[in-house]
Design an enzyme around this catalytic site. Structure first.
Site, PDB file in Angstrom:
ATOM      1  N   ASP A  67      -4.130  44.258  24.659  1.00 41.21           N
ATOM      2  CA  ASP A  67      -5.501  44.770  24.587  1.00 41.21           C
ATOM      3  C   ASP A  67      -6.435  44.041  25.556  1.00 41.21           C
ATOM      4  OD1 ASP A  67      -5.739  43.145  21.306  1.00 41.21           O
ATOM      5  OD2 ASP A  67      -5.389  42.315  23.294  1.00 41.21           O
ATOM      6  N   ASN A 136      -8.353  41.004   9.123  1.00 39.87           N
ATOM      7  CA  ASN A 136      -8.355  42.273   8.351  1.00 39.87           C
ATOM      8  C   ASN A 136      -7.033  43.009   8.515  1.00 39.87           C
ATOM      9  OD1 ASN A 136      -8.459  43.224  10.939  1.00 39.87           O
ATOM     10  ND2 ASN A 136     -10.432  44.262  10.746  1.00 39.87           N
ATOM     11  N   HIS A 138      -5.414  43.586  11.373  1.00 40.98           N
ATOM     12  CA  HIS A 138      -5.199  44.328  12.626  1.00 40.98           C
ATOM     13  C   HIS A 138      -4.115  43.688  13.460  1.00 40.98           C
ATOM     14  CE1 HIS A 138      -8.551  41.750  14.501  1.00 40.98           C
ATOM     15  NE2 HIS A 138      -7.499  41.542  15.266  1.00 40.98           N
ATOM     16  N   GLU A 143      -7.522  48.524  14.281  1.00 40.18           N
ATOM     17  CA  GLU A 143      -8.289  48.174  13.098  1.00 40.18           C
ATOM     18  C   GLU A 143      -7.812  48.975  11.881  1.00 40.18           C
ATOM     19  OE1 GLU A 143      -9.910  45.620  13.182  1.00 40.18           O
ATOM     20  OE2 GLU A 143     -11.554  45.524  14.635  1.00 40.18           O
TER      21      GLU A 143
HETATM   22  C1  GLP Z   1      -7.714  39.447  18.360  1.00 42.45           C
HETATM   23  C2  GLP Z   1      -6.552  39.992  19.168  1.00 42.45           C
HETATM   24  C3  GLP Z   1      -5.296  40.063  18.325  1.00 42.45           C
HETATM   25  C4  GLP Z   1      -5.064  38.698  17.665  1.00 42.45           C
HETATM   26  C5  GLP Z   1      -6.242  38.387  16.765  1.00 42.45           C
HETATM   27  C6  GLP Z   1      -6.024  37.082  16.010  1.00 42.45           C
HETATM   28  O1  GLP Z   1      -8.203  40.403  17.523  1.00 42.45           O
HETATM   29  N1  GLP Z   1      -6.850  41.329  19.679  1.00 42.45           N
HETATM   30  O2  GLP Z   1      -4.196  40.404  19.173  1.00 42.45           O
HETATM   31  O3  GLP Z   1      -3.861  38.737  16.899  1.00 42.45           O
HETATM   32  O4  GLP Z   1      -7.403  38.297  17.582  1.00 42.45           O
HETATM   33  O5  GLP Z   1      -6.523  36.030  16.793  1.00 42.45           O
HETATM   34  P1  GLP Z   1      -6.353  34.489  16.371  1.00 42.45           P
HETATM   35  O6  GLP Z   1      -4.964  34.123  16.762  1.00 42.45           O
HETATM   36  O7  GLP Z   1      -7.397  33.770  17.179  1.00 42.45           O
HETATM   37  O8  GLP Z   1      -6.584  34.401  14.873  1.00 42.45           O
END
Ligand code: GLP
Length: 252
Positions: A67, A136, A138, A143
């Protein structure tokens, strides 16, 4: 599904790096799906170390990131382009033309989504997809409520997601409201998946995703259906898993 539980987040990162290393040594021209976020920093640090020690090479690897935000330049300090180049790509021998990250500044963003899907197909699909998980549930930026059949698309980011990523932007107001994300269908078409999570904040969502109902309300729950899913958690992120769960899974 195999679940590895490690003592610390650092051990989780090392275990994941070892698994990626083993796959890279066996398949040096693999197509690797990559993620961003705090969970990935340790993984990329270990992969860079292994590259520097000539244990692995990325010169024949093709990568696809999950993404990117819409509306910020790739050079923006909080863009996923920057994250990936800072933490991984500028420190290894990957070829620039083999790196694929959605273009959040594309004039025709819908065309960008279609061409991203086409590029994944053109490279024969993703051999190994690395995933984190949002608070959440995702995966990527899919989402809650995202149909499981989606491919690469533009998403309106949930306020909880924007808040969770505000730490990279300074304030939540500066966090983009949209992103381009690979869809759940793209993710599930990967031949194998490693899901990583660390810290107590992820414990409840991890348990829900791995042992709760399979529902678009918890996008990561679809991963229960994937035939080649490996989960790597630290003890804090595994804390809400049912106590009897680990009778039949591998606990490192
Ligand atoms: C963002 C990214 C996800 C990632 C999530 C969790 O939303 N698009 O790919 O898994 O953050 O991030 P973190 O590892 O900082 O908790």
């Amino acid at each position: 599904m195999i679940v590895h539980v490690t003592d610390t987040g650092n051990d989780m990162a090392y275990r994941a790096a070892e698994m990626v290393k083993d796959r890279l040594v066996k398949y040096p021209d693999m197509t690797l799906g990559l993620a961003t976020g705090g969970t990935m920093i340790g993984l990329y640090r270990y992969l860079v170390q292994m590259y520097e020690r000539d244990i692995i090479s990325f010169k024949s690897v093709v990568t696809f990131n999950l993404d990117e935000y819409v509306g910020i330049e790739a050079s923006h300090p909080a863009s996923f382009h920057r994250f990936m180049y800072e933490h991984l790509f500028k420190r290894i021998d990957i070829l620039p033309q083999n790196v694929h990250i959605p273009d959040g500044m594309a004039n025709d963003i819908q065309a960008e989504c279609k061409s991203y899907d086409y590029a994944i197909k053109e490279h024969g699909g993703i051999d190994l997809q690395i995933l984190g998980i949002g608070l959440n549930g995702h995966i990527g930026f899919n989402e809650p409520g995202t149909p499981f059949g989606t491919t690469t698309h533009v998403v309106d980011l949930a306020e909880t997601t924007r808040a969770a990523n505000a730490r990279f932007f300074g304030s939540v107001e500066d966090v983009p409201k949209q992103a381009v994300t690979m869809g759940i269908k793209n993710i599930m078409q990967s031949r194998s998946i490693i899901l990583m999570a660390s810290g107590k904040a992820k414990a409840d969502i991890v348990a829900k995703a791995l042992t709760g109902p399979i529902t678009p309300r918890v996008p990561a729950s679809v991963l229960q259906l994937h035939p080649q899913l490996t989960v790597i958690l630290d003890r804090q992120a595994a804390a809400s898993m049912p106590k009897d769960y680990f009778d039949c899974s591998f606990v490192a």
